[in-house]
Design an enzyme around this catalytic site. Structure first.
Site, PDB file in Angstrom:
ATOM      1  N   ARG A   1      -3.486  -8.946  -6.523  1.00 32.11           N
ATOM      2  CA  ARG A   1      -3.127  -7.818  -7.384  1.00 32.11           C
ATOM      3  C   ARG A   1      -1.801  -8.140  -8.058  1.00 32.11           C
ATOM      4  O   ARG A   1      -0.808  -8.426  -7.402  1.00 32.11           O
ATOM      5  CB  ARG A   1      -2.997  -6.556  -6.527  1.00 32.11           C
ATOM      6  CG  ARG A   1      -2.951  -5.294  -7.335  1.00 32.11           C
ATOM      7  CD  ARG A   1      -3.025  -4.087  -6.445  1.00 32.11           C
ATOM      8  NE  ARG A   1      -1.770  -3.821  -5.768  1.00 32.11           N
ATOM      9  CZ  ARG A   1      -1.389  -2.605  -5.399  1.00 32.11           C
ATOM     10  NH1 ARG A   1      -2.164  -1.577  -5.622  1.00 32.11           N
ATOM     11  NH2 ARG A   1      -0.251  -2.419  -4.790  1.00 32.11           N
TER      12      ARG A   1
ATOM     13  N   THR B   1       1.212  -5.091 -13.344  1.00 32.99           N
ATOM     14  CA  THR B   1       0.141  -4.384 -14.067  1.00 32.99           C
ATOM     15  C   THR B   1      -0.809  -3.673 -13.094  1.00 32.99           C
ATOM     16  O   THR B   1      -1.594  -2.819 -13.508  1.00 32.99           O
ATOM     17  CB  THR B   1      -0.700  -5.379 -14.884  1.00 32.99           C
ATOM     18  OG1 THR B   1      -1.327  -6.288 -13.951  1.00 32.99           O
ATOM     19  CG2 THR B   1       0.162  -6.188 -15.848  1.00 32.99           C
TER      20      THR B   1
ATOM     21  N   ASP C   1       2.075  -3.331   3.055  1.00 28.70           N
ATOM     22  CA  ASP C   1       1.301  -4.447   2.490  1.00 28.70           C
ATOM     23  C   ASP C   1       0.476  -5.078   3.607  1.00 28.70           C
ATOM     24  O   ASP C   1       1.016  -5.710   4.525  1.00 28.70           O
ATOM     25  CB  ASP C   1       2.250  -5.469   1.875  1.00 28.70           C
ATOM     26  CG  ASP C   1       1.497  -6.548   1.116  1.00 28.70           C
ATOM     27  OD1 ASP C   1       1.775  -6.749  -0.074  1.00 28.70           O
ATOM     28  OD2 ASP C   1       0.602  -7.202   1.725  1.00 28.70           O
TER      29      ASP C   1
ATOM     30  N   ASP D   1       0.806  -8.942   4.125  1.00 28.95           N
ATOM     31  CA  ASP D   1       2.096  -9.322   4.715  1.00 28.95           C
ATOM     32  C   ASP D   1       2.147  -8.965   6.189  1.00 28.95           C
ATOM     33  O   ASP D   1       2.612  -9.748   7.025  1.00 28.95           O
ATOM     34  CB  ASP D   1       3.252  -8.618   3.982  1.00 28.95           C
ATOM     35  CG  ASP D   1       3.544  -9.274   2.635  1.00 28.95           C
ATOM     36  OD1 ASP D   1       2.976 -10.343   2.359  1.00 28.95           O
ATOM     37  OD2 ASP D   1       4.339  -8.698   1.869  1.00 28.95           O
TER      38      ASP D   1
HETATM   39  C1  PRP Z   1      -4.235  -5.883  -1.264  1.00 30.96           C
HETATM   40  C2  PRP Z   1      -5.452  -5.460  -0.499  1.00 30.96           C
HETATM   41  C3  PRP Z   1      -6.474  -5.258  -1.590  1.00 30.96           C
HETATM   42  C4  PRP Z   1      -5.634  -4.799  -2.754  1.00 30.96           C
HETATM   43  C5  PRP Z   1      -5.844  -3.323  -2.931  1.00 30.96           C
HETATM   44  O1  PRP Z   1      -4.295  -7.225  -1.614  1.00 30.96           O
HETATM   45  O2  PRP Z   1      -5.856  -6.370   0.466  1.00 30.96           O
HETATM   46  O3  PRP Z   1      -7.191  -6.436  -1.911  1.00 30.96           O
HETATM   47  O4  PRP Z   1      -4.260  -5.037  -2.398  1.00 30.96           O
HETATM   48  O5  PRP Z   1      -5.197  -2.873  -4.061  1.00 30.96           O
HETATM   49  P1  PRP Z   1      -5.986  -2.300  -5.323  1.00 30.96           P
HETATM   50  O6  PRP Z   1      -7.040  -1.381  -4.786  1.00 30.96           O
HETATM   51  O7  PRP Z   1      -4.933  -1.574  -6.103  1.00 30.96           O
HETATM   52  O8  PRP Z   1      -6.555  -3.455  -6.076  1.00 30.96           O
HETATM   53  P2  PRP Z   1      -3.091  -7.958  -2.384  1.00 30.96           P
HETATM   54  O9  PRP Z   1      -3.344  -7.974  -3.852  1.00 30.96           O
HETATM   55  O10 PRP Z   1      -1.782  -7.387  -1.917  1.00 30.96           O
HETATM   56  O11 PRP Z   1      -3.243  -9.451  -1.951  1.00 30.96           O
HETATM   57  P3  PRP Z   1      -3.128 -10.115  -0.486  1.00 30.96           P
HETATM   58  O12 PRP Z   1      -4.297  -9.623   0.322  1.00 30.96           O
HETATM   59  O13 PRP Z   1      -3.218 -11.571  -0.782  1.00 30.96           O
HETATM   60  O14 PRP Z   1      -1.819  -9.721   0.125  1.00 30.96           O
HETATM   61  N1  URA Z   2      -2.316  -3.219  -1.020  1.00 33.49           N
HETATM   62  C1  URA Z   2      -1.742  -3.118   0.211  1.00 33.49           C
HETATM   63  O1  URA Z   2      -1.714  -4.094   0.975  1.00 33.49           O
HETATM   64  N2  URA Z   2      -1.239  -1.937   0.575  1.00 33.49           N
HETATM   65  C2  URA Z   2      -1.270  -0.854  -0.220  1.00 33.49           C
HETATM   66  O2  URA Z   2      -0.786   0.224   0.186  1.00 33.49           O
HETATM   67  C3  URA Z   2      -1.853  -0.991  -1.491  1.00 33.49           C
HETATM   68  C4  URA Z   2      -2.378  -2.177  -1.862  1.00 33.49           C
END
Ligand code: PRP
Ligand code: URA
Length: 208
Positions: free
Chosen positions: A102, A106, A198, A201
């Site tokens: 994500r 944006t 997150d 993380d």
């Molecule tokens: C997180 C989570 C989802 C996304 C949700 O991933 O695991 O995939 O955010 O957000 P959205 O519904 O607004 O798209 P992230 O993009 O943080 O990547 P990561 O899993 O690599 O940390």
């Molecule tokens: N992705 C995450 O990991 N946490 C949130 O709260 C939203 C998006």
């Protein structure tokens, strides 16, 4: 098709342990594994079955077996956290991977990796990701899978925001959505409130 919210006592208990900002990576992952197993059990409850003739040590009988293969698709990275628990319960499942990052400015998802099994038209595809926030990542994942021909898609998330739920219901009413818990809202940075922060993380001990 529909949205199901588990409201399950044991899931609630374990989710609270995970949400706590003091939870270590170990506590976070242990509870995610347990919740994933409980979710997998519930999500597969009504999968279609077909007859299978076998012979038990006592007599012939007609048993049941799953009518379709199951494909688990974790959205990288955080979706990997649910994969172990789902695979513990569904060891025969095929696994595909979709990498969605994500863009934190944006809030739009960017696909950076895709490795899916072939011929998934008749399979039961279960997308797994802990967080459904804006819904952008899940929408992009569903689109990718539909382009590959998937016709039976389920989305399983730990925590959802109402905004993400609405976008999935509006765009893909044919996709069943399973949530362990529906949270309150998204904040201005697109984080689920109260949420758990997150997910990637916290799962992998990073701090981007
Ligand atoms: C997180 C989570 C989802 C996304 C949700 O991933 O695991 O995939 O955010 O957000 P959205 O519904 O607004 O798209 P992230 O993009 O943080 O990547 P990561 O899993 O690599 O940390
Ligand atoms: N992705 C995450 O990991 N946490 C949130 O709260 C939203 C998006």
């Amino acid at each position: 098709m529909a949205t199901y919210i588990f409201n399950h006592a044991l899931i609630e208990h374990k989710l609270t342990l995970m949400r706590d900002q003091q939870a270590s990576t170990l506590v976070f992952k242990q509870n995610l594994d347990d919740i994933a197993k409980l979710m997998a059990y519930e999500i597969t409850r009504d999968l279609p079955l077909k007859d299978k003739d076998i012979i038990t040590p006592l007599c012939p009988m007609t048993g049941k077996e799953l009518a379709n293969d199951i494909v688990l698709v974790p959205i990288l990275r955080a979706g990997l956290g649910l994969l172990d628990g789902f695979r513990d319960i569904i060891k025969e499942a095929k696994v595909g991977f979709l990498g969605m990052q994500r863009n934190e400015e944006t809030l739009q998802p960017e696909e950076y990796y895709a490795k899916l099994p072939q011929n998934i038209e008749n399979d039961h595809v279960i997308i797994i990701d802990p967080m459904l926030a804006t819904g952008g990542s899940a929408l992009a994942a569903i689109e990718s899978l539909k382009k590959k021909g998937a016709q039976h898609i389920v989305l399983a998330c730990l925590i959802g925001a109402p905004e993400g739920v609405k976008i999935i219901e509006d765009h893909y009413p044919d996709v069943d959505l399973y949530l362990a818990h529906l949270d309150d809202h998204l904040n201005e940075k697109g984080y689920i409130v109260p949420g758990l922060g997150d997910a990637g993380d916290r799962l992998f001990g990073t701090n981007e």
